[in-house]
Design an enzyme around this catalytic site. Sequence first.
Site, PDB file in Angstrom:
ATOM      1  N   ASP A 113       0.991  -1.287  -0.071  1.00 53.32           N
ATOM      2  CA  ASP A 113       0.062   0.021   0.038  1.00 53.32           C
ATOM      3  C   ASP A 113       0.753   1.506   0.025  1.00 53.32           C
ATOM      4  O   ASP A 113       0.573   1.951  -0.915  1.00 53.32           O
ATOM      5  CB  ASP A 113      -1.036   0.232   1.178  1.00 53.32           C
ATOM      6  CG  ASP A 113      -1.886  -1.022   1.264  1.00 53.32           C
ATOM      7  OD1 ASP A 113      -2.775  -1.146   0.145  1.00 53.32           O
ATOM      8  OD2 ASP A 113      -2.161  -1.853   2.386  1.00 53.32           O
ATOM      9  N   ASP A 148      -6.995   1.768  11.252  1.00 54.37           N
ATOM     10  CA  ASP A 148      -5.513   2.546  11.220  1.00 54.37           C
ATOM     11  C   ASP A 148      -5.705   3.912  10.860  1.00 54.37           C
ATOM     12  O   ASP A 148      -5.225   4.709  11.138  1.00 54.37           O
ATOM     13  CB  ASP A 148      -4.696   1.713  10.377  1.00 54.37           C
ATOM     14  CG  ASP A 148      -4.390   0.592  11.168  1.00 54.37           C
ATOM     15  OD1 ASP A 148      -4.338   0.619  12.331  1.00 54.37           O
ATOM     16  OD2 ASP A 148      -3.899  -0.482  10.558  1.00 54.37           O
ATOM     17  N   ARG A 179      -0.035   2.701  16.481  1.00 56.25           N
ATOM     18  CA  ARG A 179      -0.408   4.065  15.293  1.00 56.25           C
ATOM     19  C   ARG A 179      -0.150   5.384  15.996  1.00 56.25           C
ATOM     20  O   ARG A 179       0.413   6.305  15.349  1.00 56.25           O
ATOM     21  CB  ARG A 179      -1.836   3.699  14.738  1.00 56.25           C
ATOM     22  CG  ARG A 179      -2.071   2.366  13.988  1.00 56.25           C
ATOM     23  CD  ARG A 179      -1.005   2.117  12.969  1.00 56.25           C
ATOM     24  NE  ARG A 179      -1.450   1.105  12.196  1.00 56.25           N
ATOM     25  CZ  ARG A 179      -0.372   0.628  11.267  1.00 56.25           C
ATOM     26  NH1 ARG A 179       0.846   0.909  10.875  1.00 56.25           N
ATOM     27  NH2 ARG A 179      -0.800  -0.297  10.392  1.00 56.25           N
ATOM     28  N   SER A 184      -2.059  -9.132   4.146  1.00 55.46           N
ATOM     29  CA  SER A 184      -1.706  -7.772   4.660  1.00 55.46           C
ATOM     30  C   SER A 184      -1.006  -8.201   5.963  1.00 55.46           C
ATOM     31  O   SER A 184      -1.836  -8.518   6.871  1.00 55.46           O
ATOM     32  CB  SER A 184      -2.900  -6.786   4.685  1.00 55.46           C
ATOM     33  OG  SER A 184      -2.426  -5.634   5.530  1.00 55.46           O
TER      34      SER A 184
HETATM   35  N1  ARG Z   1      -7.297  -5.318  13.387  1.00 55.27           N
HETATM   36  C1  ARG Z   1      -5.973  -4.963  14.065  1.00 55.27           C
HETATM   37  C2  ARG Z   1      -6.269  -3.371  14.570  1.00 55.27           C
HETATM   38  O1  ARG Z   1      -7.397  -2.793  14.004  1.00 55.27           O
HETATM   39  C3  ARG Z   1      -4.771  -4.918  13.156  1.00 55.27           C
HETATM   40  C4  ARG Z   1      -4.980  -4.123  11.926  1.00 55.27           C
HETATM   41  C5  ARG Z   1      -3.732  -4.640  11.118  1.00 55.27           C
HETATM   42  N2  ARG Z   1      -3.394  -3.606  10.217  1.00 55.27           N
HETATM   43  C6  ARG Z   1      -2.962  -3.717   9.011  1.00 55.27           C
HETATM   44  N3  ARG Z   1      -2.872  -2.691   8.146  1.00 55.27           N
HETATM   45  N4  ARG Z   1      -2.716  -5.004   8.309  1.00 55.27           N
HETATM   46  O2  ARG Z   1      -5.561  -2.927  15.158  1.00 55.27           O
END
Ligand code: ARG
Length: 392
Positions: free
Chosen positions: A12, A120, A91, A169
């Site tokens: 991405d 995110d 994050r 991912s």
């Molecule tokens: N579901 C988890 C969260 O919201 C993990 C997200 C993982 N992010 C990614 N870009 N693969 O924190």
Amino acid sequence: MKAVLAYSGGLDTTVCIFLLREKYGFDEVVTVTVDIGLPEKELRRAEERGKRYADKHYTVSARKEFVEAIFRMIKANADYEGYVLGTAMARPIIAEKVAEIAKKERADAIAHGCTGKGNDQLRFENVFRQHGFKVIAPVRELNLTREWEIEYAKQHGIEVPATKERPFSVDENLWSRSIEGGKLEDPSFVPPEEIYEWTRDPKLSPEEPEIIKIDFEKGVPIALNDEKLDGFNLISKLNEIGGKHGIGRTDMIEDRVLGLKARENYEHPAASILITAHRDLERLVLSRRELKFKRIVEEEWSELVYYGLTNEPLFEDLNAFIDKTQERVTGWVKLKLYKGLAMPIARHSEFALYSEELVSFDTKVLDQKLAEGFSTFHGLQGRIYQQLKRKL
Ligand code: ARG
């Protein structure tokens, strides 16, 4: 026009570098990779790719900040619906570092590679907006799919780790590794062993259990097997030891902030071990009422972290409560690691509310006859109700 891009080196964000120039007309793209305990290999890969594709690249460390955040997670027994919150907690920390660079670079905007379907975007943007930056989210704004991105990458000669056959991912940091996408999006699909990198299949884990000892001071782990270790090393070591025993795999359905349900897979050996141990020690030293009330606080706390709302005043309020409870969470816990499980088998604290003298079958310090009075009143209303019920 200059954009600063939060850069992981993955599909991405790499595609974003090109899109920012091509579709948004930026003439300068600066990538920032923030180290929140990434494996050295990952970090070097992101750095190498950032330098190759962007106009300027920064690698900045947030290890110290992230370890501090992990300590908070341990004190709060962090858990959102069964998820240990690794990505969620990282994050805002990443975003702060990116915003710092964006200020230094006098950037016109900050960009990120998050989709419009996940959490995110919310966690990042809350911080970017706090610092007054314009936000650009190419993947979301151009409504891109992973398949389109893979094709676009190929056309632009971008090397990508994800392929159409294995389009997972992955997001990892010191606390957890998450794997999503591809076939895993079907909740009835059983994940293949290959999605796991930190944990061994418990079937292939050692036949002999391993016993470890963790020392805590005010709710924070400070030593492993009597060896004092800093947070980073202690957690890394536990990820390794726990992973070897197949500890810390989660396959779950999670409620995202937007309301979408998602199938998520995680690996988090150290998190499982440390929170199991920490909870066990708390049960020894905190009062019944503290334990009960703290569960409520923990749930609220974890939700704030999941939602990326750690700038809320409530977050500080809850931390104040949690820190107060942790004053006595000092002592040690021994755990048996075996075939995917971390089981507490012994614990000790100078602040234990537990009293062997009082509870033992073999002592007379407490006159057990006195309990008869208590017992006479216990359940009184229930007994009366059961009598009255016959009249209904
Ligand atoms: N579901 C988890 C969260 O919201 C993990 C997200 C993982 N992010 C990614 N870009 N693969 O924190």
